[in-house]
Design a protein around this motif. Structure first.
Motif, PDB file in Angstrom:
ATOM      1  N   ASP A 289      36.610  34.744  38.128  1.00  0.00           N
ATOM      2  CA  ASP A 289      36.890  35.649  39.350  1.00  0.00           C
ATOM      3  C   ASP A 289      35.839  35.902  40.072  1.00  0.00           C
ATOM      4  OD1 ASP A 289      39.838  35.473  39.118  1.00  0.00           O
ATOM      5  OD2 ASP A 289      39.413  36.775  37.234  1.00  0.00           O
ATOM      6  N   THR A 290      34.443  36.077  39.527  1.00  0.00           N
ATOM      7  CA  THR A 290      33.542  36.700  40.053  1.00  0.00           C
ATOM      8  C   THR A 290      32.297  36.153  40.126  1.00  0.00           C
ATOM      9  OG1 THR A 290      32.864  38.079  38.136  1.00  0.00           O
ATOM     10  CG2 THR A 290      34.519  38.907  39.661  1.00  0.00           C
ATOM     11  N   LEU A 312      33.619  39.411  44.246  1.00  0.00           N
ATOM     12  CA  LEU A 312      35.003  38.710  43.827  1.00  0.00           C
ATOM     13  C   LEU A 312      34.697  37.411  44.607  1.00  0.00           C
ATOM     14  CD1 LEU A 312      37.722  41.455  44.477  1.00  0.00           C
ATOM     15  CD2 LEU A 312      36.873  40.518  42.438  1.00  0.00           C
TER      16      LEU A 312
END
Length: 495
Positions: A289-290, A312
């Protein structure tokens, strides 16, 4: 359905100013009374009033021209959904372009001397020394102001420095070492809202490598060079770079910011700055996700230190970002209705900066100014000797949506496809010229990025130029990607 509870009151406040100015210019209301009335109105109620009056949202100027009212301002409306995620160019070509981008971007850290002569840096002083439109008092004030700056600049000793540095905030290059704005019409009532500060060269994103060739006597200003611009910058907006810092920063891999005004937080010290779309930072880690990046911070004695920040994947992606129709549309939507800012004034963009930043995440390097983009941005197709009808026919036949630039002197636009047989463009522009039926000339202020035809504001052109100023004065079409490197034949969604 719009939730009024989520309306950003600051955006509404900006819109209130634009809204009242528009009404005042049309002499529809007593502006003083109306201002007092609206100050007491809740944000949500004001937004509802905007909607009921038919305004085009509360985050920009009212839509003063027909094109913006009638054409969808969503870039996805012009993308063929069947081609949405297909790559437009060959991966090998895009990788090569990204390598060239990095070479240009990091060039200031590989030079041992300035790329510009003393006469180059003195030119701005000659340009702004006099203004024939000023009276005697104005000329005296101008000479005194220029003289004071010149003494502080100490250009007799140019160059007096040779250092590598990096921007730690959104910085601004200036023609002269002065933060004070110099507008085209000194003393005019429109100075505060004018985007045309003649001293502005360009805004520079945080994390940009720069070379310092000269420092002012008071050590408040420096002449700096980026990979694409030269100018004076406040020393407080940059930090000196050690060889170790520079090596790590340049090494890669790198991440590109894909959401406008993304906040960059240090894990310990809070907000460092807001990064504009197209900004580039070293990437140190990645999960589902990041992305973890390195951001620059100015510390003691003006040196740069690295700070870790987590973003993000909605806001940043590994460079070069895959060039697909939908990814181009998504990034372009980040800039739609963005306010116009000459040379990046007030952290906004002008026509060339918008296109430059839009293409940066894909690894495509463009110069900073529109004429240079036309000359160096790709294959130049001369349109200057064609009629408006011939220009349109050639653009429709050879233009590649989102990968073709259209240029006239002083302005550059991105061709995005066609609708009903008319070429469509995405551009950031201040306004359009108008002419009444009686031949009186005027202008309509737009002041933001928008999708239009080649004839924006034609409904206000009376009997003047029915073919439109853009179409009439269009000089060239620039095909950014060579035909043999296209991996997909792009079509414009919607026909």
């Amino acid at each position: 359905m719009v939730s009024l509870d989520n309306i950003n009151c600051r955006m509404v406040g900006k819109s209130l100013t634009l809204f009242m100015s528009n009404l005042k210019s049309r002499r529809l209301i007593n502006i003083s009374c109306f201002r007092r009335f609206l100050r007491a109105m809740p944000c949500s109620l004001f937004f509802a009033v905007c909607l009921s009056l038919g305004l085009s949202g509360c985050n920009g100027n009212p839509d003063v021209i027909r094109d913006i009212r009638e054409l969808s301002q969503d870039h996805f409306a012009y993308v063929d959904k069947r081609q949405c995620d297909f790559p437009l160019v060959s991966p090998a070509w895009q990788k090569k372009m990204d390598e060239q981008y990095r070479a240009n971007y990091f060039m200031p850290w590989h030079q041992e001397a300035s790329r510009f002569s003393k006469s180059d840096v003195e030119q701005a002083w000659v340009t702004f020394k006099y203004d024939a439109r000023e009276g005697k008092k104005g000329k005296r004030r101008r000479r005194a102001w220029i003289g004071k700056m010149a003494a502080n600049a100490e250009l007799l000793s140019y160059p007096n420095s040779s250092m590598k540095a990096i921007t730690t905030v959104t910085a601004h290059l200036r023609h002269l070492p002065a933060a004070r704005a110099l507008y085209s019409k000194p003393g005019s009532s429109g100075e505060k809202s004018s985007p045309f500060d003649k001293l502005q060269v360009s805004s520079i994103a945080p994390g940009t490598p720069i070379y310092i060739s000269h420092i002012s006597r008071d050590r408040a200003w420096a002449i700096v060079e980026t990979g694409y611009a030269l100018g004076w910058m406040p020393l407080k907006d940059l930090a000196f770079v050690s060889p170790e810092f520079g090596k790590r920063w340049e090494q890669g891999p790198h991440a590109a910011v894909i959401r406008e005004k993304t906040p960059i937080y240090d894990q310990n010290e809070g907000l460092l700055f807001r990064a504009s779309l197209g900004s580039m930072f070293p990437k140190t880690a990645e999960d589902e996700d990041t992305l973890t990046i390195i951001a620059p911070a100015r510390v003691k004695q003006g040196w740069a230190e690295s700070r870790k920040a987590v973003l993000l994947k909605e806001t940043a992606m590994t460079r070069p970002v895959a060039m697909t129709p939908c990814r181009l549309a998504a990034l372009a939507n980040e800039m739609i209705r963005e306010p116009y800012g000459w040379g990046g004034l007030r952290n906004n963009r002008d026509c060339s900066a918008m296109i430059r930043d839009l293409l940066a995440p894909f690894g495509l390097w463009l110069p900073r100014h529109s004429a240079d983009q036309a000359n160096e941005g790709g294959l130049y197709v001369d349109l200057s000797n064609l009629s408006p009808a011939e220009k349109k026919k050639l653009i429709l036949a050879r233009g590649v949506p989102y990968l073709t630039l259209l240029w006239l002197k002083g302005h550059i636009m991105l061709y995005i496809g066609s609708r009903n047989g008319e070429p469509l463009i995405f551009h950031n522009f201040w306004g359009v010229r108008t002419m009444s039926e009686r031949g009186k000339q005027g202008k309509k202020t737009v002041g933001h990025a928008a999708i239009t035809t080649l004839y924006p504001g034609r409904e206000f052109n009376g009997m003047g130029q029915p073919e439109g100023v853009y179409s009439r004065y269009l000089q060239g079409m620039i095909l950014i990607v060579p035909a043999d490197q296209m991996s997909l034949t792009v079509t414009a969604g919607g026909g």
